[in-house]
Design an enzyme around this catalytic site. Structure first.
Site, PDB file in Angstrom:
ATOM      1  N   LYS A 119      -1.224   2.347  10.799  1.00 15.74           N
ATOM      2  CA  LYS A 119      -0.852   1.678   9.548  1.00 15.74           C
ATOM      3  C   LYS A 119      -0.550   0.227   9.855  1.00 15.74           C
ATOM      4  O   LYS A 119      -0.175  -0.104  10.984  1.00 15.74           O
ATOM      5  CB  LYS A 119       0.404   2.332   8.964  1.00 15.74           C
ATOM      6  CG  LYS A 119       0.624   2.039   7.507  1.00 15.74           C
ATOM      7  CD  LYS A 119      -0.144   3.015   6.635  1.00 15.74           C
ATOM      8  CE  LYS A 119      -0.063   2.667   5.174  1.00 15.74           C
ATOM      9  NZ  LYS A 119      -0.642   3.743   4.344  1.00 15.74           N
ATOM     10  N   ASP A 175      -3.500  -0.175   0.644  1.00 13.83           N
ATOM     11  CA  ASP A 175      -2.227   0.493   0.375  1.00 13.83           C
ATOM     12  C   ASP A 175      -1.540  -0.397  -0.670  1.00 13.83           C
ATOM     13  O   ASP A 175      -2.227  -1.193  -1.328  1.00 13.83           O
ATOM     14  CB  ASP A 175      -1.388   0.629   1.661  1.00 13.83           C
ATOM     15  CG  ASP A 175      -0.210   1.586   1.497  1.00 13.83           C
ATOM     16  OD1 ASP A 175      -0.421   2.806   1.553  1.00 13.83           O
ATOM     17  OD2 ASP A 175       0.933   1.130   1.285  1.00 13.83           O
TER      18      ASP A 175
HETATM   19  P1  NDP Z   1      -0.420  -0.363  -5.695  1.00 13.50           P
HETATM   20  O1  NDP Z   1       0.017  -1.638  -5.114  1.00 13.50           O
HETATM   21  O2  NDP Z   1      -1.741  -0.262  -6.347  1.00 13.50           O
HETATM   22  O3  NDP Z   1       0.672   0.122  -6.769  1.00 13.50           O
HETATM   23  C1  NDP Z   1       2.021   0.339  -6.436  1.00 13.50           C
HETATM   24  C2  NDP Z   1       2.774   0.634  -7.708  1.00 13.50           C
HETATM   25  O4  NDP Z   1       4.105   1.036  -7.452  1.00 13.50           O
HETATM   26  C3  NDP Z   1       2.868  -0.600  -8.594  1.00 13.50           C
HETATM   27  O5  NDP Z   1       2.830  -0.189  -9.926  1.00 13.50           O
HETATM   28  C4  NDP Z   1       4.232  -1.142  -8.229  1.00 13.50           C
HETATM   29  O6  NDP Z   1       4.806  -1.968  -9.223  1.00 13.50           O
HETATM   30  C5  NDP Z   1       5.009   0.129  -8.118  1.00 13.50           C
HETATM   31  N1  NDP Z   1       6.273  -0.043  -7.396  1.00 13.50           N
HETATM   32  C6  NDP Z   1       7.499   0.209  -7.904  1.00 13.50           C
HETATM   33  N2  NDP Z   1       8.453  -0.059  -7.052  1.00 13.50           N
HETATM   34  C7  NDP Z   1       7.873  -0.521  -5.960  1.00 13.50           C
HETATM   35  C8  NDP Z   1       8.389  -0.964  -4.733  1.00 13.50           C
HETATM   36  N3  NDP Z   1       9.698  -1.008  -4.459  1.00 13.50           N
HETATM   37  N4  NDP Z   1       7.495  -1.306  -3.809  1.00 13.50           N
HETATM   38  C9  NDP Z   1       6.194  -1.291  -4.087  1.00 13.50           C
HETATM   39  N5  NDP Z   1       5.677  -0.902  -5.250  1.00 13.50           N
HETATM   40  C10 NDP Z   1       6.506  -0.502  -6.179  1.00 13.50           C
HETATM   41  O7  NDP Z   1      -0.265   0.724  -4.558  1.00 13.50           O
HETATM   42  P2  NDP Z   1      -0.933   2.169  -4.448  1.00 13.50           P
HETATM   43  O8  NDP Z   1      -1.033   2.789  -5.789  1.00 13.50           O
HETATM   44  O9  NDP Z   1      -2.124   2.052  -3.612  1.00 13.50           O
HETATM   45  O10 NDP Z   1       0.179   2.940  -3.591  1.00 13.50           O
HETATM   46  C11 NDP Z   1       1.252   3.667  -4.185  1.00 13.50           C
HETATM   47  C12 NDP Z   1       1.810   4.645  -3.174  1.00 13.50           C
HETATM   48  O11 NDP Z   1       0.775   5.565  -2.775  1.00 13.50           O
HETATM   49  C13 NDP Z   1       2.316   4.043  -1.866  1.00 13.50           C
HETATM   50  O12 NDP Z   1       3.382   4.839  -1.403  1.00 13.50           O
HETATM   51  C14 NDP Z   1       1.137   4.194  -0.923  1.00 13.50           C
HETATM   52  O13 NDP Z   1       1.541   4.200   0.426  1.00 13.50           O
HETATM   53  C15 NDP Z   1       0.631   5.553  -1.358  1.00 13.50           C
HETATM   54  N6  NDP Z   1      -0.767   5.878  -1.025  1.00 13.50           N
HETATM   55  C16 NDP Z   1      -1.785   5.056  -1.386  1.00 13.50           C
HETATM   56  C17 NDP Z   1      -3.093   5.414  -1.102  1.00 13.50           C
HETATM   57  C18 NDP Z   1      -4.242   4.593  -1.534  1.00 13.50           C
HETATM   58  O14 NDP Z   1      -5.384   5.023  -1.305  1.00 13.50           O
HETATM   59  N7  NDP Z   1      -4.067   3.445  -2.164  1.00 13.50           N
HETATM   60  C19 NDP Z   1      -3.391   6.651  -0.356  1.00 13.50           C
HETATM   61  C20 NDP Z   1      -2.254   7.485  -0.112  1.00 13.50           C
HETATM   62  C21 NDP Z   1      -0.995   7.080  -0.419  1.00 13.50           C
HETATM   63  P3  NDP Z   1       4.419  -3.521  -9.304  1.00 13.50           P
HETATM   64  O15 NDP Z   1       3.072  -3.568  -9.966  1.00 13.50           O
HETATM   65  O16 NDP Z   1       5.496  -4.115 -10.128  1.00 13.50           O
HETATM   66  O17 NDP Z   1       4.406  -4.022  -7.900  1.00 13.50           O
HETATM   67  O1  2IT Z   2      -1.494   6.161   2.813  1.00 16.10           O
HETATM   68  C1  2IT Z   2      -2.729   6.277   2.866  1.00 16.10           C
HETATM   69  O2  2IT Z   2      -3.256   7.344   3.206  1.00 16.10           O
HETATM   70  C2  2IT Z   2      -3.558   5.137   2.490  1.00 16.10           C
HETATM   71  N1  2IT Z   2      -3.019   4.102   2.110  1.00 16.10           N
HETATM   72  C3  2IT Z   2      -5.055   5.224   2.601  1.00 16.10           C
HETATM   73  C4  2IT Z   2      -5.491   4.967   4.008  1.00 16.10           C
HETATM   74  C5  2IT Z   2      -6.975   4.882   4.204  1.00 16.10           C
HETATM   75  O3  2IT Z   2      -7.358   4.664   5.366  1.00 16.10           O
HETATM   76  O4  2IT Z   2      -7.747   5.025   3.268  1.00 16.10           O
END
Ligand code: NDP
Ligand code: 2IT
Length: 443
Positions: A126, A166
């Site tokens: 990561k 992420d």
């Molecule tokens: P994004 O940046 O697309 O979205 C994050 C969302 O969470 C935003 O709406 C953000 O609000 C909100 N949020 C609220 N509080 C917090 C905070 N304290 N810190 C950060 N964000 C906050 O991220 P993802 O949707 O990609 O990721 C969301 C979660 O899913 C994370 O935990 C990530 O590690 C996990 N994840 C993501 C994957 C992926 O493929 N993208 C895969 C597996 C897990 P705002 O818009 O105001 O910032």
């Molecule tokens: O938390 C996660 O699994 C991710 N942010 C996606 C990682 C990836 O390599 O697609």
């Protein structure tokens, strides 16, 4: 003291200022007790747990870039290459002001087991930076991304370490990073996933984490004789994971009534309008107040609050430790049936325990959100064979992977006498493959 407790204590002493890392290690190691107890002599001799909790390496670097006013800004970049026993390091890059080494280590540690659960050959890593993309111009984001890769490119590669998105890192950031990697190395290779479709990206990668979360949740519910159709769902977050979780939940016949961002949350009694949410978040990069402005029936509230809304299913899809003990109590009091994590470690240890004790089906993120990284691995496969698969082909593989993950962890939980405890099941199923590879490869 048992082996598990000794190692937890050692991690606590050595990483006292990394609470999220410690939380992740505790959750995993405590649930591995049945396997560790059964193999204690071998694991102790081979120092399996000590090796598992120490990353292969942590790379930390300066990221200087020039803002639109001509001033030089400096951020910190990280890449934690945690474990490559079963494949090249794989995991996202988080861009958020809260990022520090402990957070990247917790995410990298979780990623080892998650990637193993996908059944695909990917190790755990990561990275990220304390850079805040919010409010930055495209040119500033590009300047940061190019500087970030100008250092990181030395440590990554299609067969070495393959970063992805992420929090704060989406297609725009991956595009700038890929461009700089290519320029520095002259290699057109699958070094990053989540790329645009015209230059090596995979169809369905954008949707994969959210869709995968629902494929997993649906299978978990089915196996517990519950139909998802007609259920009320609350979702936190309004980013990549949340948006496509909402979309798939609606396609499966559920009604999603909330979403949130870091400043507030929406309650929409008519069901979230995904097209509008995409417009607000993916196109305008705006606040949820703009969603409310376009939907007279919806309510906007400042701060936190989605877990107070009555629901059958709760899907935390924003960030770590966003669902705490009081939130779990509110959900249980309102009759929640299932909680499935879209984010990484969104539920605290106490909240998880409370939900499980109260008979709530609980799906840990390392299993239920594995669809994103699994589809990243499918993107790597497509890049290697220089072909692109159709949306349907990728989506159908994703469905198969998520259903398979559920049954693997359900079986592992049953095998060790923890039927229905999907946390134990996921950790054991993820760990077994990694530990076998570590043992086979020696010290
Ligand atoms: P994004 O940046 O697309 O979205 C994050 C969302 O969470 C935003 O709406 C953000 O609000 C909100 N949020 C609220 N509080 C917090 C905070 N304290 N810190 C950060 N964000 C906050 O991220 P993802 O949707 O990609 O990721 C969301 C979660 O899913 C994370 O935990 C990530 O590690 C996990 N994840 C993501 C994957 C992926 O493929 N993208 C895969 C597996 C897990 P705002 O818009 O105001 O910032
Ligand atoms: O938390 C996660 O699994 C991710 N942010 C996606 C990682 C990836 O390599 O697609």
């Amino acid at each position: 003291m048992g082996y598990v407790d000794e190692v937890i204590e050692m991690v606590q002493t050595k990483n006292a200022n990394e609470p999220e890392f410690l939380q992740a290690v505790k959750e995993v190691l405590e649930s591995l007790r049945p396997v560790v107890d059964a193999n204690e002599a071998l694991y102790r001799r081979e120092a399996i747990l000590e090796r598992l909790v120490e990353p292969d390496r942590c790379i930390k670097f300066r990221v200087p870039w020039v803002d639109d006013k001509g001033n030089v800004q400096v951020n910190i970049g990280y890449r934690v290459q945690f474990n490559n026993s079963i494949g090249p390091y794989k995991g996202g890059l988080r861009l958020h002001p809260s990022v520090n080494l402990g957070i990247i280590k917790f995410l990298g540690f979780e990623q080892i087991f998650k990637n193993s659960l996908t059944s695909l050959p990917i190790g755990g890593g990561k990275g990220g930076s304390d850079f805040d993309p919010k409010g930055k111009s495209d040119r500033e984001v590009m300047a940061f991304c190019k500087s970030f890769i100008t250092e990181l490119y030395k440590y990554i590669g299609a067969d070495t370490d393959v970063p992805a998105g992420d929090i704060g890192t989406g297609a725009r950031e991956i595009g700038y990073m890929f461009g700089q990697y290519k320029r520095l190395t002259d290699l057109y290779e699958g070094v990053l996933t989540g790329k645009g479709l015209s230059y090596g990206g995979s169809l369905a990668r954008t949707e994969a984490t959210g869709y995968g979360l629902l494929y997993f949740t649906n299978e978990m519910l089915k196996c517990n004789n519950i139909d998802i159709a007609g259920k009320t769902v609350v979702v936190s977050g309004a980013g990549n994971v949340a948006i496509y979780a909402i979309q798939k939940a609606q396609q499966l016949g559920a009604k999603v009534v909330t979403c949130s961002d870091s400043t507030g949350w929406i309650y929409d009694p008519d069901g979230i309008d995904v097209a509008l949410l995409k417009e607000v978040k993916e196109v305008k990069r705006a606040r949820l107040t703009e969603y409310k402005a376009a939907r007279p029936n919806a309510e906007y509230h400042e701060g936190k609050g989605v877990w107070t809304v009555k629901c059958d299913i709760a899907l935390p899809c924003a960030t770590q430790n966003e669902l705490l003990l009081d939130d779990a109590k509110a959900l249980v009091a309102n009759g929640v049936i299932a909680v499935a994590e879209g984010a990484n470690m969104p539920t605290s240890l106490e909240a998880t325990e409370y939900l499980q004790k109260n008979g709530v089906l609980f799906a840990p993120g390392k299993a239920s959100n594995a669809g994103g990284v699994a589809t990243s691995a499918l993107e790597m496969s497509q890049n290697s064979e220089r072909l692109s698969w159709s949306f349907e082909e990728v989506d159908s593989k994703l469905q198969g992977i998520m259903v398979n993950i559920f049954h693997n962890l359900d079986d592992a939980a049953k095998k060790y006498g923890f039927e229905g405890n999907y946390v134990v099941g996921a950790n054991i199923a993820g760990f077994e493959k990694v530990v076998n590879a570590m043992l086979a490869q020696g010290v």
